[in-house]
Write a protein that holds these residues in place. Structure first.
Motif, PDB file in Angstrom:
ATOM      1  N   ARG A 294      -1.469  -4.929  19.077  1.00  0.00           N
ATOM      2  CA  ARG A 294      -1.070  -4.099  20.231  1.00  0.00           C
ATOM      3  C   ARG A 294      -2.300  -3.540  20.939  1.00  0.00           C
ATOM      4  N   ALA A 295      -2.111  -3.100  22.169  1.00  0.00           N
ATOM      5  CA  ALA A 295      -3.202  -2.470  22.913  1.00  0.00           C
ATOM      6  C   ALA A 295      -3.717  -1.237  22.165  1.00  0.00           C
ATOM      7  N   ASP A 296      -2.827  -0.498  21.540  1.00  0.00           N
ATOM      8  CA  ASP A 296      -3.178   0.627  20.670  1.00  0.00           C
ATOM      9  C   ASP A 296      -2.685   0.235  19.274  1.00  0.00           C
ATOM     10  N   PRO A 297      -3.505  -0.512  18.511  1.00  0.00           N
ATOM     11  CA  PRO A 297      -3.031  -1.108  17.256  1.00  0.00           C
ATOM     12  C   PRO A 297      -2.508  -0.096  16.242  1.00  0.00           C
ATOM     13  N   ILE A 298      -1.493  -0.540  15.518  1.00  0.00           N
ATOM     14  CA  ILE A 298      -0.874   0.225  14.432  1.00  0.00           C
ATOM     15  C   ILE A 298      -1.239  -0.457  13.123  1.00  0.00           C
ATOM     16  N   PHE A 299      -1.509   0.327  12.090  1.00  0.00           N
ATOM     17  CA  PHE A 299      -1.740  -0.278  10.778  1.00  0.00           C
ATOM     18  C   PHE A 299      -0.469  -0.974  10.324  1.00  0.00           C
ATOM     19  N   ILE A 300      -0.620  -2.199   9.851  1.00  0.00           N
ATOM     20  CA  ILE A 300       0.511  -2.958   9.323  1.00  0.00           C
ATOM     21  C   ILE A 300       0.370  -3.190   7.827  1.00  0.00           C
ATOM     22  N   TYR A 301      -0.787  -2.828   7.274  1.00  0.00           N
ATOM     23  CA  TYR A 301      -1.023  -3.031   5.848  1.00  0.00           C
ATOM     24  C   TYR A 301      -2.080  -2.063   5.372  1.00  0.00           C
ATOM     25  N   GLY A 302      -1.898  -1.543   4.193  1.00  0.00           N
ATOM     26  CA  GLY A 302      -2.899  -0.736   3.504  1.00  0.00           C
ATOM     27  C   GLY A 302      -2.555  -0.725   2.032  1.00  0.00           C
ATOM     28  N   ASN A 303      -3.435  -1.259   1.203  1.00  0.00           N
ATOM     29  CA  ASN A 303      -3.116  -1.307  -0.222  1.00  0.00           C
ATOM     30  C   ASN A 303      -3.192   0.091  -0.839  1.00  0.00           C
ATOM     31  N   LYS A 304      -2.869   0.175  -2.115  1.00  0.00           N
ATOM     32  CA  LYS A 304      -2.824   1.479  -2.788  1.00  0.00           C
ATOM     33  C   LYS A 304      -4.180   2.178  -2.752  1.00  0.00           C
ATOM     34  N   ALA A 305      -5.268   1.415  -2.845  1.00  0.00           N
ATOM     35  CA  ALA A 305      -6.600   2.020  -2.784  1.00  0.00           C
ATOM     36  C   ALA A 305      -6.828   2.678  -1.417  1.00  0.00           C
ATOM     37  N   VAL A 306      -6.391   2.027  -0.350  1.00  0.00           N
ATOM     38  CA  VAL A 306      -6.500   2.608   0.994  1.00  0.00           C
ATOM     39  C   VAL A 306      -5.631   3.852   1.114  1.00  0.00           C
ATOM     40  N   GLN A 307      -4.429   3.781   0.587  1.00  0.00           N
ATOM     41  CA  GLN A 307      -3.528   4.926   0.668  1.00  0.00           C
ATOM     42  C   GLN A 307      -4.140   6.137  -0.027  1.00  0.00           C
ATOM     43  N   ALA A 308      -4.783   5.928  -1.161  1.00  0.00           N
ATOM     44  CA  ALA A 308      -5.441   7.036  -1.864  1.00  0.00           C
ATOM     45  C   ALA A 308      -6.635   7.551  -1.062  1.00  0.00           C
ATOM     46  N   CYS A 309      -7.393   6.650  -0.505  1.00  0.00           N
ATOM     47  CA  CYS A 309      -8.591   7.020   0.251  1.00  0.00           C
ATOM     48  C   CYS A 309      -8.237   7.803   1.520  1.00  0.00           C
ATOM     49  N   PHE A 310      -7.242   7.316   2.257  1.00  0.00           N
ATOM     50  CA  PHE A 310      -6.861   7.942   3.525  1.00  0.00           C
ATOM     51  C   PHE A 310      -5.776   9.014   3.374  1.00  0.00           C
ATOM     52  N   GLU A 311      -5.194   9.126   2.173  1.00  0.00           N
ATOM     53  CA  GLU A 311      -4.185  10.146   1.852  1.00  0.00           C
ATOM     54  C   GLU A 311      -2.865   9.974   2.603  1.00  0.00           C
ATOM     55  N   TYR A 312      -2.517   8.751   2.943  1.00  0.00           N
ATOM     56  CA  TYR A 312      -1.240   8.442   3.576  1.00  0.00           C
ATOM     57  C   TYR A 312      -0.441   7.557   2.635  1.00  0.00           C
ATOM     58  N   ASP A 313       0.885   7.761   2.569  1.00  0.00           N
ATOM     59  CA  ASP A 313       1.700   6.804   1.836  1.00  0.00           C
ATOM     60  C   ASP A 313       1.987   5.617   2.748  1.00  0.00           C
ATOM     61  N   TRP A 314       2.666   4.608   2.209  1.00  0.00           N
ATOM     62  CA  TRP A 314       2.919   3.385   2.978  1.00  0.00           C
ATOM     63  C   TRP A 314       3.620   3.670   4.303  1.00  0.00           C
ATOM     64  N   GLU A 315       4.685   4.456   4.262  1.00  0.00           N
ATOM     65  CA  GLU A 315       5.466   4.732   5.474  1.00  0.00           C
ATOM     66  C   GLU A 315       4.623   5.429   6.532  1.00  0.00           C
ATOM     67  N   GLU A 316       3.829   6.405   6.137  1.00  0.00           N
ATOM     68  CA  GLU A 316       2.976   7.119   7.095  1.00  0.00           C
ATOM     69  C   GLU A 316       1.897   6.199   7.659  1.00  0.00           C
ATOM     70  N   LEU A 317       1.256   5.453   6.766  1.00  0.00           N
ATOM     71  CA  LEU A 317       0.150   4.592   7.186  1.00  0.00           C
ATOM     72  C   LEU A 317       0.611   3.530   8.173  1.00  0.00           C
ATOM     73  N   THR A 318       1.758   2.926   7.916  1.00  0.00           N
ATOM     74  CA  THR A 318       2.213   1.820   8.758  1.00  0.00           C
ATOM     75  C   THR A 318       2.889   2.289  10.045  1.00  0.00           C
ATOM     76  N   GLN A 319       2.803   3.563  10.337  1.00  0.00           N
ATOM     77  CA  GLN A 319       3.229   4.092  11.627  1.00  0.00           C
ATOM     78  C   GLN A 319       2.043   4.703  12.382  1.00  0.00           C
TER      79      GLN A 319
END
Length: 163
Positions: free
Chosen positions: A64-89
């Motif tokens: 997208r013109a303003d890209p949305i995260f479509i994937y983040g493994n568990k290590a990313v979720q811990a690093c960025f402090e977002y769960d899957w649902e939050e990260l992928t929005q």
């Protein structure tokens, strides 16, 4: 194989999707000669390992013109402090603080032109506002075997908090 239409429409969950794990692995290997997945895994076991157990961060955003995260493994979720649902929005630009967003955009534009960048470093921000420096990151274009672009991905194993 993953169709461009399904990715563009937004899959509800790519977390453990074997086709998507293979797409990430193949596109990185095609550009750099290195892959993400250990040889001992195939198909679903590889996708499960990449999402839940990989000892490195892996994330991807769409086209997208303003890209949305479509994937983040568990290590990313811990690093960025977002769960899957939050990260992928989350628009991926929000992974950097406002002053650092133009630098981040220059990086993504360069990756789009060159195909990948290795040894990237930059400051990112977690959900709590904690700032951290990622180092030795590889950022690459996600292309399928037919040459269709699906977004960009990044992987890194090194990060540290900064004040």
């Amino acid at each position: 194989m993953i169709s461009s239409e399904r990715l563009a429409a937004g899959w509800p969950n790519l977390a453990r999707n074997a086709d998507f794990a293979a797409l990430l692995d193949r596109s990185l290997h095609r550009l750099t000669g290195q892959g993400l997945l250990p040889d001992r895994f195939e198909n679903q076991a590889a996708a499960d390992w990449l999402y839940a157990e990989a000892p490195f961060c892996l994330l991807a955003h769409d086209t997208r013109a303003d890209p949305i995260f479509i994937y983040g493994n568990k290590a990313v979720q811990a690093c960025f402090e977002y769960d899957w649902e939050e990260l992928t929005q989350l628009p991926s630009r929000l992974s950097a603080e406002f002053p650092d967003r133009s630098e981040r955009q220059r990086l993504l534009d360069t990756v789009k032109k060159q195909g990948f960048i290795s040894d990237y470093r930059g400051i990112r921000v977690a959900k709590s506002g904690r700032r951290f420096l990622i180092e030795n990151a590889i950022v690459w274009e996600i292309f399928d075997d037919a040459g269709n672009r699906h977004g960009q991905a990044a992987t890194f194993s090194s990060w540290r908090n900064v004040s």
